[in-house]
Design an enzyme around this catalytic site. Structure first.
Site, PDB file in Angstrom:
ATOM      1  N   ASP A  46     -13.902 -44.495  48.882  1.00 37.35           N
ATOM      2  CA  ASP A  46     -12.834 -44.017  49.765  1.00 37.35           C
ATOM      3  C   ASP A  46     -13.440 -43.802  51.137  1.00 37.35           C
ATOM      4  O   ASP A  46     -14.574 -43.331  51.265  1.00 37.35           O
ATOM      5  CB  ASP A  46     -12.243 -42.703  49.225  1.00 37.35           C
ATOM      6  CG  ASP A  46     -10.869 -42.421  49.813  1.00 37.35           C
ATOM      7  OD1 ASP A  46      -9.920 -42.269  49.030  1.00 37.35           O
ATOM      8  OD2 ASP A  46     -10.749 -42.363  51.064  1.00 37.35           O
ATOM      9  N   ASP A  47     -12.681 -44.175  52.188  1.00 34.78           N
ATOM     10  CA  ASP A  47     -13.236 -44.051  53.538  1.00 34.78           C
ATOM     11  C   ASP A  47     -13.183 -42.614  54.048  1.00 34.78           C
ATOM     12  O   ASP A  47     -13.846 -42.282  55.013  1.00 34.78           O
ATOM     13  CB  ASP A  47     -12.489 -44.983  54.503  1.00 34.78           C
ATOM     14  CG  ASP A  47     -10.999 -44.722  54.504  1.00 34.78           C
ATOM     15  OD1 ASP A  47     -10.428 -44.622  53.402  1.00 34.78           O
ATOM     16  OD2 ASP A  47     -10.409 -44.611  55.589  1.00 34.78           O
ATOM     17  N   MET A  60      -6.543 -48.529  51.238  1.00 38.09           N
ATOM     18  CA  MET A  60      -6.527 -48.519  52.692  1.00 38.09           C
ATOM     19  C   MET A  60      -7.871 -48.063  53.234  1.00 38.09           C
ATOM     20  O   MET A  60      -8.190 -46.880  53.232  1.00 38.09           O
ATOM     21  CB  MET A  60      -5.429 -47.558  53.186  1.00 38.09           C
ATOM     22  CG  MET A  60      -4.053 -47.886  52.667  1.00 38.09           C
ATOM     23  SD  MET A  60      -3.414 -49.384  53.395  1.00 38.09           S
ATOM     24  CE  MET A  60      -2.646 -48.693  54.844  1.00 38.09           C
ATOM     25  N   ASP A  80     -46.015 -77.625  29.009  1.00 42.22           N
ATOM     26  CA  ASP A  80     -46.250 -77.961  27.599  1.00 42.22           C
ATOM     27  C   ASP A  80     -47.665 -77.508  27.229  1.00 42.22           C
ATOM     28  O   ASP A  80     -48.632 -77.832  27.914  1.00 42.22           O
ATOM     29  CB  ASP A  80     -46.092 -79.482  27.431  1.00 42.22           C
ATOM     30  CG  ASP A  80     -46.101 -79.910  25.981  1.00 42.22           C
ATOM     31  OD1 ASP A  80     -45.027 -80.224  25.447  1.00 42.22           O
ATOM     32  OD2 ASP A  80     -47.205 -79.923  25.385  1.00 42.22           O
ATOM     33  N   ILE A  81     -47.755 -76.746  26.146  1.00 44.75           N
ATOM     34  CA  ILE A  81     -49.071 -76.232  25.736  1.00 44.75           C
ATOM     35  C   ILE A  81     -49.940 -77.392  25.259  1.00 44.75           C
ATOM     36  O   ILE A  81     -49.494 -78.213  24.454  1.00 44.75           O
ATOM     37  CB  ILE A  81     -48.920 -75.190  24.609  1.00 44.75           C
ATOM     38  CG1 ILE A  81     -48.020 -74.046  25.084  1.00 44.75           C
ATOM     39  CG2 ILE A  81     -50.278 -74.669  24.168  1.00 44.75           C
ATOM     40  CD1 ILE A  81     -47.721 -73.015  24.007  1.00 44.75           C
ATOM     41  N   ASN A 134     -51.556 -75.077  15.228  1.00 43.37           N
ATOM     42  CA  ASN A 134     -50.819 -74.924  13.975  1.00 43.37           C
ATOM     43  C   ASN A 134     -51.615 -75.479  12.795  1.00 43.37           C
ATOM     44  O   ASN A 134     -51.685 -74.862  11.735  1.00 43.37           O
ATOM     45  CB  ASN A 134     -49.473 -75.658  14.066  1.00 43.37           C
ATOM     46  CG  ASN A 134     -48.400 -74.800  14.715  1.00 43.37           C
ATOM     47  OD1 ASN A 134     -48.447 -73.576  14.613  1.00 43.37           O
ATOM     48  ND2 ASN A 134     -47.466 -75.435  15.388  1.00 43.37           N
ATOM     49  N   ASP A 155     -47.171 -69.169  16.252  1.00 47.53           N
ATOM     50  CA  ASP A 155     -46.103 -68.322  16.797  1.00 47.53           C
ATOM     51  C   ASP A 155     -46.638 -67.272  17.761  1.00 47.53           C
ATOM     52  O   ASP A 155     -46.044 -66.980  18.789  1.00 47.53           O
ATOM     53  CB  ASP A 155     -45.344 -67.631  15.656  1.00 47.53           C
ATOM     54  CG  ASP A 155     -44.394 -68.596  14.939  1.00 47.53           C
ATOM     55  OD1 ASP A 155     -44.249 -69.740  15.430  1.00 47.53           O
ATOM     56  OD2 ASP A 155     -43.821 -68.212  13.902  1.00 47.53           O
ATOM     57  N   GLU A 194     -43.237 -76.450  21.650  1.00 47.69           N
ATOM     58  CA  GLU A 194     -44.180 -75.903  22.612  1.00 47.69           C
ATOM     59  C   GLU A 194     -43.809 -76.279  24.037  1.00 47.69           C
ATOM     60  O   GLU A 194     -44.613 -76.227  24.943  1.00 47.69           O
ATOM     61  CB  GLU A 194     -45.605 -76.370  22.280  1.00 47.69           C
ATOM     62  CG  GLU A 194     -45.868 -77.869  22.423  1.00 47.69           C
ATOM     63  CD  GLU A 194     -45.612 -78.683  21.144  1.00 47.69           C
ATOM     64  OE1 GLU A 194     -44.674 -78.328  20.390  1.00 47.69           O
ATOM     65  OE2 GLU A 194     -46.337 -79.666  20.925  1.00 47.69           O
TER      66      GLU A 194
HETATM   67 MG    MG Z   1      -8.299 -44.801  52.836  1.00 46.17          MG
END
Ligand code: MG
Length: 456
Positions: A9-10, A55, A328-329, A336, A345, A371
């Site tokens: 609100d102003d 307003m 990319d690894i 693995n 993992d 990967e």
């Molecule tokens: Mg106002």
């Protein structure tokens, strides 16, 4: 849950007064004195509800509302417009700008708390569902189909013993594309009713039945439990309205009903209920719609494709060009094979962590699969992207990866990366990814543990 409410609100005295009222009910209050400030606070503080004055000098409330609803970071926050204008058309303008509700100044305490209470309950459901979604769709962005579903006409049951009132509200609702059924019609046709009800319009004033009993009935009966109940009541019947809201009514409309307001409220309630329903379905679908890779917490391929398309569009619309880094690894298969998938993992998780601490907040880090990793770098030149990729490469090679916490066993990991940058109007996501992969291939061929880019 005590909500945080942003009051815009102003006029200082208005802000103070509203703050006092809300704090008396244990809400936390944030303040903004103009539209620009409101947009900032909304985005950074993420309040649960916004009370927005219409307003205001400079940017008026309608414009602030449109911008808040147009920004994915704030579009989910309910907005209540506060208007000193008593013309129905002005109030409805707020709803058309995307507001979720409106109140007329001077704000009536009862109506204020009723609306905030309803929005709070709605928020609680929506928030819980968004959280459970596991996918981090923080923006609440909907697909086109979903957006369409929000706007489709509603099935409305009108409960009112006064035939004249029924006629008065039936015509405008049907003209707006909704289906209207009275209680008698519904009972006669119950076997034929296939579409679920969206809304019950329940008259509270001057009725032959006990409206509160009906309200409770709709709330607790299986087939209508998730329906929105809008109660219609005379301003003098506050007490009964308060009880109806306690029993789960979702909105209130004063009688005699103003058709435009009725239509606007029906649209808002329908949208809200269907949004919750959409979230619920998404939760049910679970992983299928997930955008996060469960192992690493990075974004998955689905999200990657969405974001590629989005940032490509922005680049094409004259934004700074985007870049991507495909990483990319090196020799991941060997990890693995030699140490098992659990070790693999752990490497993927640690790899993801190291990327995350070496990118900027606006970068989007994805694991499309295996990967492979892809970092989308919005508004980033090729040179800058290469520097960023090089920083990631160093962070990976700098320290060995622990693959077993019991033994503390560590292995060296390196990464190869290829960089591609948006080249202009006819560039596509597929072409960009192809160039990034080609650059990645060059890096692998040149001995791995390096960053390459190729010209388009
Ligand atoms: Mg106002």
């Amino acid at each position: 849950m005590s909500a945080r409410i942003l009051v815009v609100d102003d006029i200082l005295a208005n802000r103070r007064l509203m703050q006092a009222k809300l704090e008396a009910k244990y809400y936390t209050v944030l303040l903004a004195e103009n539209g620009v400030q409101a947009l900032q606070v909304a985005e950074t503080e993420q309040p649960e509800i916004i009370l927005l004055d219409v307003m205001m000098p400079g940017m008026d409330g309608y414009e602030v509302c449109r911008r808040l609803k147009g920004n994915p970071a704030t579009s989910h926050i309910p907005i209540v417009m506060l208007t000193a204008l008593s013309e129905a058309s002005d109030r409805i303008r707020g709803l058309e700008a995307g507001a979720d509700d409106f109140l007329t100044k001077p704000v009536d305490d009862f109506a204020l708390m009723a609306r905030i209470g309803a929005l709070n309950r709605y928020n609680a459901v929506a928030l819980e569902l968004r959280k459970r979604e596991a996918s981090g769709v923080k923006s609440g962005a909907l697909s086109e189909d979903e957006n369409e579903a929000l706007e489709r006409g509603a099935n409305i049951l009108v409960v009112d013993t006064n035939p004249r009132t029924i006629r008065e509200i039936r015509y405008p609702l049907e003209a707006a594309g909704h289906s209207v059924l009275t209680l008698e019609e519904a009972e006669g046709r119950s076997a034929l009713m296939t579409d679920p009800l969206d809304i019950v319009l329940l008259a509270l004033s001057d009725q032959a039945y006990d409206p509160l009993r009906l309200c409770a009935h709709f709330r607790t009966t299986g087939s209508t439990r998730s329906v929105s109940i809008i109660v219609m009541a005379h301003d003098r019947d506050r007490e009964i309205v308060a009880k109806a809201l306690d029993l789960g009514a979702t909105d209130v409309i004063s009688t005699p009903v103003i058709p435009e307001e009725l239509i606007a409220r029906v649209a808002t309630q329908t949208r809200r209920a269907r949004y919750v329903e959409i979230l619920r379905q998404r939760v049910d679908k679970g992983l299928e719609l997930s955008v996060v890779d469960q192992l690493t917490g990075l974004y998955n391929r689905r999200y990657m494709n969405n974001q590629m398309a989005l940032w490509l569009r922005r680049s094409a619309q004259g934004g700074s060009p985007m870049s991507v880094v495909s990483a990319d690894i090196d020799h991941f298969k060997a990890v693995n094979d030699m140490y098992g998938h659990e070790a693999g993992d752990r490497v993927l998780q640690e790899f993801a962590n190291r990327i995350m601490v070496n990118v900027r907040p606006k970068d989007i880090v994805c694991r499309p699969g295996g990967e492979e990793f892809l970092v989308i770098m919005p508004e980033t030149s090729g040179d800058l992207a290469c520097t960023a990729a090089e920083r990631i490469r160093r962070a990976i090679a700098a320290e060995p990866f622990e693959i077993d916490s019991a033994s503390g066993k560590e292995i060296d990991i390196t990464v190869s990366a290829g960089v591609a940058t948006y080249t202009g109007d006819d560039d596509t996501a597929a072409d960009m990814l192809k160039r990034a992969d080609k650059a990645l291939y060059v890096a692998k061929s040149a001995g791995r543990n390096q960053v390459k880019s190729v010209a388009a």
